[in-house]
Write an enzyme that holds these catalytic residues in place. Structure first.
Site, PDB file in Angstrom:
ATOM      1  N   GLU A 216     -34.344  15.959 -60.516  1.00  0.00           N
ATOM      2  CA  GLU A 216     -33.428  14.990 -60.896  1.00  0.00           C
ATOM      3  C   GLU A 216     -32.746  14.225 -59.854  1.00  0.00           C
ATOM      4  OE1 GLU A 216     -33.118  13.765 -63.887  1.00  0.00           O
ATOM      5  OE2 GLU A 216     -33.953  15.717 -64.824  1.00  0.00           O
ATOM      6  N   CYS A 250     -24.816   9.693 -60.508  1.00  0.00           N
ATOM      7  CA  CYS A 250     -26.292   9.402 -60.048  1.00  0.00           C
ATOM      8  C   CYS A 250     -26.736   8.212 -61.142  1.00  0.00           C
ATOM      9  CB  CYS A 250     -27.299  10.600 -60.223  1.00  0.00           C
ATOM     10  SG  CYS A 250     -27.012  11.174 -62.067  1.00  0.00           S
TER      11      CYS A 250
END
Length: 471
Positions: A216, A250
């Site tokens: 991720e 993110c």
């Protein structure tokens, strides 16, 4: 606490492997109980978690912690517990005529012992979120949290140790050297959340053991804005998505492509909205600090470079002296920065938003498609054909339309990247599947047609093969 060594980490993994060998299939009731423990852990310790994260950041909005760490984690555990019986069911799939008679099944079985390497920006959610998926799948887990949030890491370790035996869930803390040793171990699955640069090293370490890995990562998540959308409608979700957690997210909008001659006007609208969100931001408890001096210096250098190059830089009014030592950076918008600046080459991960002019939707899509695949993409338009054009012309991990970041809050949607922004996905059922092995099972009766296709090959074989070629 004694720093972990390679031997102590390996001993933890071996203890979990032995426990998994003794009980390779945890029951539905046991898994539900595990998930309930995680939900109660965050709800019962909200104040302690908020205090630890606030101390680690040197100022982290407790309201944002409550929403993005506590609520999101509790909801994920609750969702998994509610749906787990459905996810665990053995699934019957069609059997082709060439394989009949028989029954074809798919069983989702736990992979075993998993390693979870979590980041600092959401230190509880991004540690316990993957753990929820691993526990739902029936796995055992060892977690390596970030050294940049040491108080939160130690608290997480203590809270989990009080609730789970070490041969089911354990935490090892330490710096980059510990992370390197951790990732070199032979896990049954390795899950990493963090930067693309470090993700490459994690993938290489996992590959040496043929360990399946979920990455991720991040990247520069773009925003494409149709010329017909009113700027005041766009400013709110842009300012919220960019300045939440001071941009240390993110999937935060990383740059904006505004169709038409509206970049400067949009930039001013975003800054005005930031002032509404964070009045007196220098002392506002809802405006988060940058996590470390190193990260603060990097972001400051980006802003200084843009100013030096003559870029128009918009910021909320502030006294630079009042920010000294606080690691707070004013909400910042840059208008049309050149492509060679650091702010346009690197993932920003801070409260800085470049806004660029774009000639058309097609040009915006071409620019996005020419770069690395982003973790998230945002499009603002009321014209469904334009939204469809953007979706058809680009590729990203996920998309939110007419808002920012909301797609990752839906446990029914898989969350993950593509290409440089990651591989694999989790959240909800997709997370359960990520830590499970989809085991194929075919059950034949006492007699099966495969007897007709064994040597010596004659007329019956040719007849069956002809049917197979046409079916």
């Amino acid at each position: 606490m004694t720093p972990p060594t390679s031997d102590s980490i390996r001993a933890l993994i071996e203890a979990q492997q032995a426990a998994f060998a003794r009980v390779p299939r945890r029951s539905l009731a046991d898994r539900r109980r595990d998930l309930g423990i995680i939900e109660a852990l965050v709800l019962d310790n909200e104040a302690a978690i908020a205090e630890a994260i606030d101390a680690d950041f040197g100022g982290r909005s407790r309201n944002e912690t409550r929403l993005l760490e506590i609520a999101v984690t509790a909801q994920a555990a609750r969702h998994a517990r509610k749906n787990l019986s459905h996810w665990m069911k053995v699934r019957t799939v069609p059997t082709p005529s060439t394989a009949a008679p028989g029954r074809s099944l798919v069983r989702h079985e736990p992979k075993g012992v998993v390693g979870i390497v979590s980041p600092w920006n959401y230190p509880v959610q991004l540690s316990l979120g993957p753990l929820i998926a691993a526990l739902a799948a029936g796995c055992r887990a060892l977690i390596k949290p970030s050294e940049l949030t040491p108080r939160t890491s130690e608290l997480t370790a203590r809270l989990l140790a009080e609730r789970f035996p070490a041969d089911q869930v354990a935490v090892v803390t330490g710096g980059a050297d510990v992370a390197e040793v951790f990732c070199s171990q032979r896990f049954d699955h390795l899950f990493y959340t963090g930067s693309t640069r470090i993700g490459r090293f994690v993938a290489e370490a996992a590959a040496r053991n043929l360990t399946p890995v979920t990455l991720e990562l991040g990247g520069k998540s773009p925003v494409i804005i149709d010329a017909s959308i009113p700027l005041d409608r766009v400013a709110h979700p842009l300012a919220w998505g960019r300045f939440l957690n001071a941009g240390q997210t993110c999937v935060a909008p990383d740059y904006v492509l505004a169709v038409g001659n509206r970049a400067e006007a949009l930039g001013h609208a975003v800054i005005r909205q930031a002032g509404v969100f964070y009045p007196d931001f220098a002392s506002n408890p809802d405006y988060t600090a940058i996590v470390s001096d190193r990260h603060h210096a990097r972001l400051t250098a980006m802003i200084d470079e843009a100013r030096h190059r003559g870029v128009q830089v918009l910021q909320l009014p502030h006294d630079a002296a009042s920010l000294a030592g606080s690691r707070r950076i004013a909400p910042t918008v840059m208008i049309d920065p050149p492509a060679d600046l650091a702010v346009m080459r690197e993932e920003i991960f801070g409260p800085v938003l470049p806004v660029l002019s774009s000639d058309s939707i097609a040009a915006s899509c071409a620019r996005v498609d020419a770069g690395e695949r982003p973790l998230a993409l945002y499009v603002f338009s009321d014209d469904r054909s334009i939204v469809r054009q953007v979706l058809d012309s680009t590729l990203s991990g996920g998309v939110s339309v007419n808002t920012t970041m909301v797609h990752l809050s839906n446990e029914h949607l898989p969350f993950g990247g593509v290409g440089e922004s990651g591989s694999g996905a989790y959240h909800g059922q997709r997370g359960f599947e990520e830590f499970s092995h989809a085991r194929s099972v075919f059950e034949a009766g006492r007699w099966h047609s495969s007897r007709l296709i064994a040597p010596p090959y004659g007329a019956v074989f040719r007849f069956v093969a002809a049917i197979a070629l046409k079916s």
